[in-house]
Enzyme design. Structure first.
Site, PDB file in Angstrom:
ATOM      1  N   TYR A 113     -20.316 -80.731  28.891  1.00 39.51           N
ATOM      2  CA  TYR A 113     -21.152 -80.393  27.742  1.00 39.51           C
ATOM      3  C   TYR A 113     -20.887 -78.964  27.263  1.00 39.51           C
ATOM      4  O   TYR A 113     -21.074 -78.001  28.017  1.00 39.51           O
ATOM      5  CB  TYR A 113     -22.638 -80.541  28.070  1.00 39.51           C
ATOM      6  CG  TYR A 113     -23.063 -81.914  28.539  1.00 39.51           C
ATOM      7  CD1 TYR A 113     -22.304 -83.063  28.258  1.00 39.51           C
ATOM      8  CD2 TYR A 113     -24.233 -82.089  29.258  1.00 39.51           C
ATOM      9  CE1 TYR A 113     -22.705 -84.314  28.679  1.00 39.51           C
ATOM     10  CE2 TYR A 113     -24.645 -83.342  29.681  1.00 39.51           C
ATOM     11  CZ  TYR A 113     -23.875 -84.447  29.399  1.00 39.51           C
ATOM     12  OH  TYR A 113     -24.276 -85.687  29.825  1.00 39.51           O
ATOM     13  N   GLY A 168     -30.444 -92.469  27.495  1.00 39.25           N
ATOM     14  CA  GLY A 168     -30.573 -93.044  26.163  1.00 39.25           C
ATOM     15  C   GLY A 168     -31.747 -93.980  25.982  1.00 39.25           C
ATOM     16  O   GLY A 168     -31.626 -94.970  25.253  1.00 39.25           O
ATOM     17  N   PRO A 169     -32.907 -93.732  26.610  1.00 34.53           N
ATOM     18  CA  PRO A 169     -34.029 -94.654  26.425  1.00 34.53           C
ATOM     19  C   PRO A 169     -34.519 -94.720  24.982  1.00 34.53           C
ATOM     20  O   PRO A 169     -35.109 -95.726  24.573  1.00 34.53           O
ATOM     21  CB  PRO A 169     -35.116 -94.101  27.354  1.00 34.53           C
ATOM     22  CG  PRO A 169     -34.774 -92.646  27.511  1.00 34.53           C
ATOM     23  CD  PRO A 169     -33.274 -92.601  27.492  1.00 34.53           C
ATOM     24  N   ALA A 202     -32.317 -94.295  22.448  1.00 33.04           N
ATOM     25  CA  ALA A 202     -31.136 -94.670  21.663  1.00 33.04           C
ATOM     26  C   ALA A 202     -30.816 -93.641  20.581  1.00 33.04           C
ATOM     27  O   ALA A 202     -30.710 -93.957  19.395  1.00 33.04           O
ATOM     28  CB  ALA A 202     -31.328 -96.050  21.043  1.00 33.04           C
ATOM     29  N   GLY A 224     -32.605 -91.428  19.264  1.00 36.24           N
ATOM     30  CA  GLY A 224     -33.663 -91.290  18.263  1.00 36.24           C
ATOM     31  C   GLY A 224     -33.977 -92.553  17.498  1.00 36.24           C
ATOM     32  O   GLY A 224     -34.953 -92.597  16.743  1.00 36.24           O
ATOM     33  N   LEU A 233     -35.261 -95.140  18.503  1.00 36.32           N
ATOM     34  CA  LEU A 233     -36.524 -95.707  18.966  1.00 36.32           C
ATOM     35  C   LEU A 233     -37.608 -94.637  19.086  1.00 36.32           C
ATOM     36  O   LEU A 233     -38.599 -94.829  19.797  1.00 36.32           O
ATOM     37  CB  LEU A 233     -36.323 -96.400  20.317  1.00 36.32           C
ATOM     38  CG  LEU A 233     -35.371 -97.600  20.325  1.00 36.32           C
ATOM     39  CD1 LEU A 233     -35.134 -98.082  21.742  1.00 36.32           C
ATOM     40  CD2 LEU A 233     -35.927 -98.728  19.463  1.00 36.32           C
TER      41      LEU A 233
END
Length: 297
Positions: A51, A198-199, A201, A203, A205
């Site tokens: 990163y 990524g819960p 996704a 943004g 969700l």
């Protein structure tokens, strides 16, 4: 905040962590977000040497200085930058892992890493050699546990069978349910924890963030319709989405990212929301797609 054991390791992680990839490169705002997360009960902080070419690890290291004992620190290895060249190459060799960990420790300002993860993994890798590297670092006390970050079923199966990984970081959300069919049951049976990335996704969700493009398996209009139906289950979409990712018993921690303090607080508020009922889970699965992996079999 509830804490869960990470696999069979000694690590106890907050059920909501902080994925640091989206923090940016400025020290002051990144530090504010990390400090607020810790204050609100987050102890699992995930970064990677990739990163921002190591800058992310530096920011995390500065932010947790003086707070190291409050943090379960995770970082990743495998993407090697070549001086003078753009981009990076994949390198899962033992020699590189043992060299790269020293650089991460220096950037993070610590003498140990709680969870060291292979940042991907290919079936063509010398997997035994990579495992040897992680086991050596564990024996030396440089790392407390190790895992992989992968969405490749064939790679995941190899590490489950051949290593003592504590965790698999896997993309898992209402719109990306690929892991449900084969990966999550395997990891649950093997007592290996899932770190759900990524819960939200990216943004798609998130409450109050209108999507402008589709996501995996969903065209934009399909995504908008799904969001509408999900809000009939719970109007707070952010919290519903995070609770869904945490609803599978294999998942120990979900790591939404946050660019602002407001996003961070919305994410962490999901910790105060009751676990989803079986009826809610069934409704979510009925209106979303049970997509499956098609590659890396």
């Amino acid at each position: 905040m509830k804490k869960n054991q990470l696999g069979r390791s000694e690590l106890m992680v907050s059920e909501i962590g902080l994925g640091c990839m989206s923090l940016g490169t400025e020290e002051a705002p990144a530090t504010r977000i990390i400090h607020e997360a810790i204050e609100l009960g987050v102890n699992f902080i995930d970064t990677a040497d990739l990163y921002d070419a190591g800058r992310n690890e530096e920011l995390v290291g500065k932010a947790i200085a003086g707070k190291r004992d409050q943090v379960i620190l995770a970082t990743k290895v495998g993407n090697r930058r070549i001086p003078g060249q753009d981009g990076w190459v994949w390198d899962a060799s033992k020699e590189y892992i043992l060299r790269a960990v020293k650089q991460s420790l220096q950037r993070l300002g610590t003498d140990y890493i709680d969870l060291y993860q292979l940042h991907g993994g290919m079936i063509e890798d010398n997997i035994e050699e990579a495992i040897e590297a992680f086991e050596q670092l564990k024996q030396e006390g440089v790392i407390r546990a190790y895992g992989i970050s992968s969405i490749r079923p064939n790679v995941i199966r190899e590490y489950v069978a051949r290593s003592s990984i504590a965790s698999v970081m896997n993309q898992y959300s209402i719109v990306d349910r690929r892991a449900e069919e084969e990966v999550l049951p395997l990891l649950q049976k093997s007592e290996i924890s899932v770190i759900a990335r990524g819960p939200l996704a990216s943004g798609a969700l998130a409450t109050g963030r209108e999507p402008v493009k589709g996501v995996l398996g969903y065209e934009l209009e399909e995504l908008r319709e799904l969001r509408s139906q999900l809000q009939n289950i719970d109007p707070n979409l952010t919290q519903l989405a995070i609770r869904y990712s945490l609803s599978h018993p294999a998942v120990a921690v979900a790591i939404p990212g946050a660019r602002t303090l407001e996003q961070l607080k919305q994410n962490i508020a999901a910790a105060d929301m009751p676990a989803l009922t079986s009826e809610q889970i069934d409704r979510i699965r009925a209106i979303s797609k049970a997509n499956v992996y098609t590659a890396h079999r």
